[in-house]
Scaffold this active site. Structure first.
Site, PDB file in Angstrom:
ATOM      1  N   CYS A  24       0.693  -1.536   0.254  1.00  0.00           N
ATOM      2  CA  CYS A  24       0.096  -0.162  -0.087  1.00  0.00           C
ATOM      3  C   CYS A  24       0.830   0.811  -0.331  1.00  0.00           C
ATOM      4  O   CYS A  24      -0.037   2.314  -0.202  1.00  0.00           O
ATOM      5  CB  CYS A  24      -0.711   0.141   1.251  1.00  0.00           C
ATOM      6  N   CYS A  54     -13.709   0.472   7.977  1.00  0.00           N
ATOM      7  CA  CYS A  54     -12.450   0.169   7.210  1.00  0.00           C
ATOM      8  C   CYS A  54     -12.480   1.226   5.849  1.00  0.00           C
ATOM      9  O   CYS A  54     -13.211   1.727   5.228  1.00  0.00           O
ATOM     10  CB  CYS A  54     -12.994  -0.924   6.528  1.00  0.00           C
ATOM     11  N   SER A  55     -11.359   1.220   4.806  1.00  0.00           N
ATOM     12  CA  SER A  55     -11.415   1.652   3.711  1.00  0.00           C
ATOM     13  C   SER A  55     -11.904   0.997   2.912  1.00  0.00           C
ATOM     14  O   SER A  55     -11.603  -0.480   3.457  1.00  0.00           O
ATOM     15  CB  SER A  55      -9.911   2.032   3.333  1.00  0.00           C
ATOM     16  N   ILE A  58     -13.054  -0.537  -1.147  1.00  0.00           N
ATOM     17  CA  ILE A  58     -12.036  -1.410  -1.700  1.00  0.00           C
ATOM     18  C   ILE A  58     -12.285  -0.625  -3.194  1.00  0.00           C
ATOM     19  O   ILE A  58     -13.333  -0.372  -4.185  1.00  0.00           O
ATOM     20  CB  ILE A  58     -12.598  -3.026  -2.344  1.00  0.00           C
ATOM     21  N   LYS A 109     -10.037   5.630   4.320  1.00  0.00           N
ATOM     22  CA  LYS A 109     -11.210   5.587   4.899  1.00  0.00           C
ATOM     23  C   LYS A 109     -12.325   5.798   4.152  1.00  0.00           C
ATOM     24  O   LYS A 109     -13.509   5.499   3.949  1.00  0.00           O
ATOM     25  CB  LYS A 109     -11.162   5.796   6.166  1.00  0.00           C
ATOM     26  N   HIS A 114      -8.909   3.734  -1.081  1.00  0.00           N
ATOM     27  CA  HIS A 114      -7.104   3.583  -0.938  1.00  0.00           C
ATOM     28  C   HIS A 114      -7.373   2.548  -2.244  1.00  0.00           C
ATOM     29  O   HIS A 114      -6.955   1.143  -1.970  1.00  0.00           O
ATOM     30  CB  HIS A 114      -7.289   2.347   0.550  1.00  0.00           C
TER      31      HIS A 114
HETATM   32  C1  LIG Z   1     -14.876  -3.822   4.406  1.00  0.00           C
HETATM   33  C2  LIG Z   1     -15.292  -4.447   3.145  1.00  0.00           C
HETATM   34  C3  LIG Z   1     -14.964  -6.195   3.603  1.00  0.00           C
HETATM   35  C4  LIG Z   1     -16.966  -4.047   3.005  1.00  0.00           C
HETATM   36  O1  LIG Z   1     -16.865  -4.888   1.892  1.00  0.00           O
HETATM   37  P1  LIG Z   1     -18.505  -5.680   1.435  1.00  0.00           P
HETATM   38  O2  LIG Z   1     -19.267  -6.632   2.136  1.00  0.00           O
HETATM   39  O3  LIG Z   1     -18.165  -6.772  -0.527  1.00  0.00           O
HETATM   40  O4  LIG Z   1     -19.640  -4.388   0.967  1.00  0.00           O
HETATM   41  P2  LIG Z   1     -20.129  -3.978  -0.732  1.00  0.00           P
HETATM   42  O5  LIG Z   1     -19.074  -3.580  -1.407  1.00  0.00           O
HETATM   43  O6  LIG Z   1     -21.037  -5.764  -0.382  1.00  0.00           O
HETATM   44  O7  LIG Z   1     -21.402  -2.693  -0.348  1.00  0.00           O
HETATM   45  C5  LIG Z   1     -21.777  -2.758   1.159  1.00  0.00           C
HETATM   46  C6  LIG Z   1     -22.107  -1.025   0.954  1.00  0.00           C
HETATM   47  O8  LIG Z   1     -21.688  -0.950   1.845  1.00  0.00           O
HETATM   48  C7  LIG Z   1     -20.473   1.060   1.148  1.00  0.00           C
HETATM   49  N1  LIG Z   1     -19.373   0.365   1.225  1.00  0.00           N
HETATM   50  C8  LIG Z   1     -18.306  -0.932   1.512  1.00  0.00           C
HETATM   51  N2  LIG Z   1     -17.415  -0.642   1.556  1.00  0.00           N
HETATM   52  C9  LIG Z   1     -17.065   0.022   2.705  1.00  0.00           C
HETATM   53  C10 LIG Z   1     -16.231   0.944   3.909  1.00  0.00           C
HETATM   54  N3  LIG Z   1     -15.164   0.543   3.534  1.00  0.00           N
HETATM   55  N4  LIG Z   1     -16.839   1.786   3.843  1.00  0.00           N
HETATM   56  C11 LIG Z   1     -17.997   2.603   4.225  1.00  0.00           C
HETATM   57  N5  LIG Z   1     -18.636   2.563   3.636  1.00  0.00           N
HETATM   58  C12 LIG Z   1     -18.594   0.451   2.635  1.00  0.00           C
HETATM   59  C13 LIG Z   1     -21.388  -0.240   0.189  1.00  0.00           C
HETATM   60  O9  LIG Z   1     -20.532   1.217  -0.454  1.00  0.00           O
HETATM   61  C14 LIG Z   1     -22.238  -0.386  -0.456  1.00  0.00           C
HETATM   62  O10 LIG Z   1     -23.131   0.707   0.295  1.00  0.00           O
HETATM   63  P3  LIG Z   1     -25.104   0.674  -0.917  1.00  0.00           P
HETATM   64  O11 LIG Z   1     -25.043  -0.393  -0.330  1.00  0.00           O
HETATM   65  O12 LIG Z   1     -25.252   1.954  -0.786  1.00  0.00           O
HETATM   66  O13 LIG Z   1     -24.278   0.877  -2.106  1.00  0.00           O
HETATM   67  C15 LIG Z   1     -14.383  -3.790   2.118  1.00  0.00           C
HETATM   68  O14 LIG Z   1     -14.699  -2.904   1.607  1.00  0.00           O
HETATM   69  C16 LIG Z   1     -13.003  -4.021   2.459  1.00  0.00           C
HETATM   70  O15 LIG Z   1     -12.337  -5.860   2.488  1.00  0.00           O
HETATM   71  N6  LIG Z   1     -12.145  -3.247   2.935  1.00  0.00           N
HETATM   72  C17 LIG Z   1     -11.135  -3.613   3.501  1.00  0.00           C
HETATM   73  C18 LIG Z   1      -9.460  -3.094   1.872  1.00  0.00           C
HETATM   74  C19 LIG Z   1      -8.317  -3.282   2.680  1.00  0.00           C
HETATM   75  O16 LIG Z   1      -7.985  -4.564   3.243  1.00  0.00           O
HETATM   76  N7  LIG Z   1      -7.316  -3.045   2.191  1.00  0.00           N
HETATM   77  C20 LIG Z   1      -6.468  -2.687   1.974  1.00  0.00           C
HETATM   78  C21 LIG Z   1      -5.226  -1.962   3.320  1.00  0.00           C
HETATM   79  S1  LIG Z   1      -4.207  -1.782   3.788  1.00  0.00           S
END
Ligand SMILES: CC(C)(COP(=O)(O)OP(=O)(O)OC[C@H]1O[C@@H](n2cnc3c(N)ncnc32)[C@H](O)[C@@H]1OP(=O)(O)O)[C@@H](O)C(=O)NCCC(=O)NCCS
Length: 385
Positions: free
Chosen positions: A81, A205-206, A208, A329, A333
């Site tokens: 990252c 969480c940040s 994707i 966030k 990211h």
């Molecule tokens: C947290 C996480 C698991 C959620 O993913 P998900 O369960 O597939 O969520 P979805 O894509 O189904 O999204 C569901 C809803 O939440 C929202 N959403 C998804 N991730 C979000 C987040 N991180 N923050 C706020 N809202 C989020 C989407 O926009 C969607 O909204 P909507 O229903 O109004 O359209 C995913 O964002 C994640 O893995 N984040 C971490 C990324 C990471 O590890 N990066 C490297 C770090 S160093």
């Protein structure tokens, strides 16, 4: 010899329906226009791309060709990252070495080509695959959840304090047209959102994100010759740490961040960051990461990061405004794009072009802090204008 940033560009972050190279060009074209330069003025192009979530396995070649840098792009860099910062460092080094007068660093990532489960599995292999993911099924939220529970146990940091980081990020991103999320959220919404890995919830969480960013660097000589406006790189600090989390001294901070900050402060002759810098962009891939960053970067004492956000010290008007653009966030990211997007933000702020997100400047100096993995890499840059 000084090296400055003379042009910056950043794509809209989010789920983007375009190719990797089109995304990169969105940032590159803005950066070239910003610097009032053309492709032929660039001596070296460095492409940063983690690339694990996209089909383009040799991204530098296609990005360079599409952006008009074929023949000028000798390398691709990767530092998880923190790839964007590593790309800026490579461009900086080539100018310092006298190989180039003007260099471009590009960070680009297409993360939405795979589903969340696949992305989580790939992210969980970012440490030591054999000793962590293979045996324990680690994921990135799980790694940072370990940091969060350790911080809560040792210092009494609360889920509400972590939620405040998300609320601030979303409030700022709501004013940022390039942000992935442009919607404000409340503490109650964060605390009530679904648990991803205890104690981290969805809004801790940040996301994707897809995105790209670009920064054009120039030697002092080139800045003068072209009559360009530069934000100078005053110093760079870097460090790295063990691949395996069990080899770390503790989970309540990142040693690599602390060492990188010490090196950057020494290089820029900074003793007290609060009285030398106007603002900072820090690596808030999860809310606990921003709290640990306040401490590791010396904005407050170890263990006091929760209080720092609670007292509003990292907000506009506080001791050190942090992530005024919405942070990882809420701005998003896209791994390799993140470090250069931080540079974009800093240049806009130091030029007083940040519009509704402008901070008050006194020192005309700022810091960027970019972490790769769980502190596997850390970069701290000090910029001044
Ligand atoms: C947290 C996480 C698991 C959620 O993913 P998900 O369960 O597939 O969520 P979805 O894509 O189904 O999204 C569901 C809803 O939440 C929202 N959403 C998804 N991730 C979000 C987040 N991180 N923050 C706020 N809202 C989020 C989407 O926009 C969607 O909204 P909507 O229903 O109004 O359209 C995913 O964002 C994640 O893995 N984040 C971490 C990324 C990471 O590890 N990066 C490297 C770090 S160093």
């Amino acid at each position: 010899m000084k090296v400055g940033i003379v042009g910056v560009g950043c794509s809209k972050f989010g789920a983007r329906d375009c190719t990797l190279q089109e995304l990169a060009f969105e940032a590159v074209s803005e950066a070239l226009k910003d610097a009032d330069l053309a492709q032929e003025d660039i001596d070296i192009s460095v492409v940063g791309c983690v690339g694990t979530r996209s089909y383009e396995l040799m991204p530098a070649v296609v990005v360079n060709e599409y952006c008009g840098f074929s023949g000028k792009g000798p390398l691709r860099v990767e530092a998880a990252c923190a790839t964007g910062s590593a790309a800026v460092y490579s461009a900086f080094s080539s100018i310092k070495a006298g190989i180039a007068e003007i260099a471009i660093a590009i960070g680009v990532e297409k993360m939405t080509e795979v589903d969340t489960a696949t992305s989580a599995a790939i992210g969980g292999r970012a440490g030591n695959y054999l000793w962590e993911h293979h045996f324990y099924g680690t994921t990135f939220p799980a790694y940072y959840a370990m940091h969060a529970t350790a911080h809560m146990a040792k210092f009494g940091t609360t889920e509400k304090q972590m939620a405040l980081v998300a609320v601030k990020a979303h409030r700022n991103a709501a004013k940022n047209p390039k942000a992935h999320f442009q919607k404000e959220i409340s503490v109650e919404e964060v605390l009530g959102s679904r648990v991803i890995t205890y104690p981290l919830k969805l809004y801790d969480c940040s996301p994707i994100s897809d995105g790209a960013s670009a920064a054009i660097l120039a030697s002092e000589k080139a800045v003068k010759e072209h009559g360009m406006d530069a934000v100078w790189i005053e110093s760079i600090g870097f460090s790295s740490d063990t691949s395996n989390m069990t080899m770390r001294e503790s989970f309540v901070g990142l040693r690599a961040s602390r060492l990188a900050a010490e090196m950057a402060y020494k290089g820029a002759k900074i003793i007290d960051p609060l009285n030398s810098l106007d603002f900072a962009t820090v690596h808030d891939c999860f809310t606990i990461a921003e709290i640990m960053a306040y401490e590791d970067l010396g904005f407050c004492k170890k263990g006091k990061g929760g209080e720092f956000i609670e007292k509003g010290e990292s907000d506009f008007g506080g001791k050190m405004p942090v992530n005024t653009f919405g942070g990882l966030k809420a701005k998003g990211h896209p791994l390799a794009a993140t470090g250069i997007a931080m540079v974009y933000e800093i240049v806009k702020q130091l030029r007083e072009e940040a519009g509704r997100l402008q901070v008050d400047l006194k020192h005309y100096r700022a810091l960027s802090h970019n972490v790769g993995g769980t502190g596997h890499f850390a970069w701290v840059f000090i910029f001044g204008r």
